[in-house]
Design a protein around this motif. Structure first.
Motif, short mmCIF file in Angstrom:
data_model
loop_
_atom_site.label_atom_id
_atom_site.label_comp_id
_atom_site.label_asym_id
_atom_site.label_seq_id
_atom_site.Cartn_x
_atom_site.Cartn_y
_atom_site.Cartn_z
N SER A 15 1.55 -24.63 31.75
CA SER A 15 1.15 -23.51 30.92
C SER A 15 2.11 -23.34 29.75
O SER A 15 3.33 -23.45 29.91
N GLY A 16 1.56 -23.14 28.55
CA GLY A 16 2.39 -22.96 27.37
C GLY A 16 2.55 -24.20 26.53
O GLY A 16 3.00 -24.12 25.37
N THR A 17 2.20 -25.35 27.07
CA THR A 17 2.32 -26.58 26.30
C THR A 17 1.03 -26.85 25.53
O THR A 17 0.00 -26.22 25.75
N SER A 18 1.10 -27.81 24.61
CA SER A 18 -0.06 -28.19 23.80
C SER A 18 -0.56 -29.56 24.22
O SER A 18 0.22 -30.43 24.61
N THR A 78 -9.67 -35.14 16.39
CA THR A 78 -8.78 -34.71 17.47
C THR A 78 -8.92 -33.22 17.71
O THR A 78 -9.16 -32.44 16.78
N LEU A 79 -8.78 -32.86 18.98
CA LEU A 79 -8.77 -31.46 19.40
C LEU A 79 -7.43 -31.20 20.05
O LEU A 79 -7.06 -31.90 21.00
N THR A 80 -6.70 -30.23 19.54
CA THR A 80 -5.42 -29.85 20.14
C THR A 80 -5.56 -28.46 20.73
O THR A 80 -5.88 -27.51 20.01
N VAL A 81 -5.34 -28.39 22.03
CA VAL A 81 -5.32 -27.09 22.69
C VAL A 81 -3.88 -26.61 22.66
O VAL A 81 -2.99 -27.20 23.30
N THR A 82 -3.62 -25.57 21.90
CA THR A 82 -2.25 -25.09 21.73
C THR A 82 -1.92 -24.01 22.76
O THR A 82 -2.80 -23.23 23.15
N SER A 83 -0.69 -24.00 23.19
CA SER A 83 -0.22 -23.02 24.17
C SER A 83 -1.26 -22.84 25.27
O SER A 83 -1.80 -21.75 25.49
N ALA A 84 -1.52 -23.93 25.95
CA ALA A 84 -2.58 -23.93 26.96
C ALA A 84 -2.26 -23.00 28.13
O ALA A 84 -1.09 -22.86 28.53
N HIS A 85 -3.29 -22.39 28.66
CA HIS A 85 -3.16 -21.52 29.83
C HIS A 85 -4.18 -21.96 30.88
O HIS A 85 -5.14 -22.67 30.54
N PRO A 86 -4.01 -21.53 32.11
CA PRO A 86 -4.94 -21.97 33.16
C PRO A 86 -6.41 -21.76 32.83
O PRO A 86 -7.25 -22.56 33.22
N GLU A 87 -6.72 -20.71 32.10
CA GLU A 87 -8.13 -20.45 31.77
C GLU A 87 -8.69 -21.47 30.78
O GLU A 87 -9.92 -21.50 30.54
N ASP A 88 -7.82 -22.27 30.18
CA ASP A 88 -8.28 -23.33 29.29
C ASP A 88 -8.67 -24.59 30.06
O ASP A 88 -9.21 -25.54 29.48
N SER A 89 -8.40 -24.60 31.35
CA SER A 89 -8.77 -25.74 32.17
C SER A 89 -10.29 -25.91 32.12
O SER A 89 -11.04 -24.97 32.37
N SER A 90 -10.72 -27.10 31.79
CA SER A 90 -12.15 -27.35 31.60
C SER A 90 -12.37 -28.82 31.34
O SER A 90 -11.42 -29.61 31.28
#
Lengths: 116, 114
Positions: A15-18, A78-90
């Protein structure tokens, strides 16, 4: 023909990483690429439309500062998910359209993102 | 924007029988209707598509029909086989100068019973 690849196929991050996901059209030029996310047993939801050399168009409710899209060439988005959190899991899937051809989209194999 | 509804959500048929999946769309300006097959954890694969100037299209065991007046389109699979088991999605798109985006239905999980 019309093969689309994605890399990585799966990624686990804290969590928090990109996380950056690549989408490539291998045997054709794609002026337009699309990014979708898919939750388990659900449909594909369009996140954004990516055009080569211009800013992406985001769907309503999708945070453009969180999901950064770059379409730098006719074969790569490219798609960068920034500051990822558990709800971004997909499951994130891209698609590409052949330049000069309307409508038909070819999908990549998807990237499964798990955020711990 | 476009809204696509898909029925049924699950469908089980005996091997060799036919399967029919139906979709309705809301915007009469939509002009392209693809069907995708997705196996678990895999990419959606285009199996057939139809444009608004055509009422029916067939490709071997798969056919799609379009009723523009009623704004619905259907997927027909005949002589079903176990490998037809998957989730099927319909979609619709509006014309948009090369940036046509797909609106997907909610999917139908098709199970072929041997």
């Amino acid at each position: 023909g019309a093969v689309v690849s994605q890399h990585p196929s799966w990624v686990i991050c804290k969590s928090g990483t990109s996380v950056k996901i690549e989408c490539r059209s291998l045997d054709f030029q794609a002026t337009t690429m699309f990014w979708y996310r898919q939750f388990p047993k659900q449909s594909l939801m369009l996140m954004a439309t990516s055009n080569e050399g211009s800013k992406a168009t985001y769907e309503q409710g999708v945070e453009k500062d969180k999901f950064l899209i770059n379409h730098a060439s006719l074969t790569l988005s490219t798609l960068t998910v920034t500051s990822a959190h558990p709800e971004d899991s997909s499951f994130y899937i891209c698609s590409a359209k052949l330049a000069g051809v309307v409508d038909t989209q070819y999908f990549g194999p998807g990237t499964r993102l798990t955020v711990l | 924007g476009e809204n696509v509804e898909q029925h049924p959500s699950t469908l089980s048929v005996q091997e060799g029988d036919s399967a029919v999946i139906k979709c309705t769309y809301s915007d009469s300006a939509s002009n392209y209707f693809p069907w995708y097959k997705q196996e678990l954890g895999k990419r959606p694969q285009l199996i057939i598509d139809i444009r608004s100037n055509v009422g029916e299209k067939k490709d071997q065991r798969i056919a799609v029909t379009l009723n523009k007046t009623a704004k619905h389109f259907s997927l027909h699979i005949t002589e079903t086989q176990p490998e037809d088991s998957a989730v099927y999605f319909c979609a619709a798109s509006l014309p948009n100068f090369g940036n046509e985006k797909l609106t997907f239905g909610t999917g139908t999980r098709l199970t072929i019973i041997p």
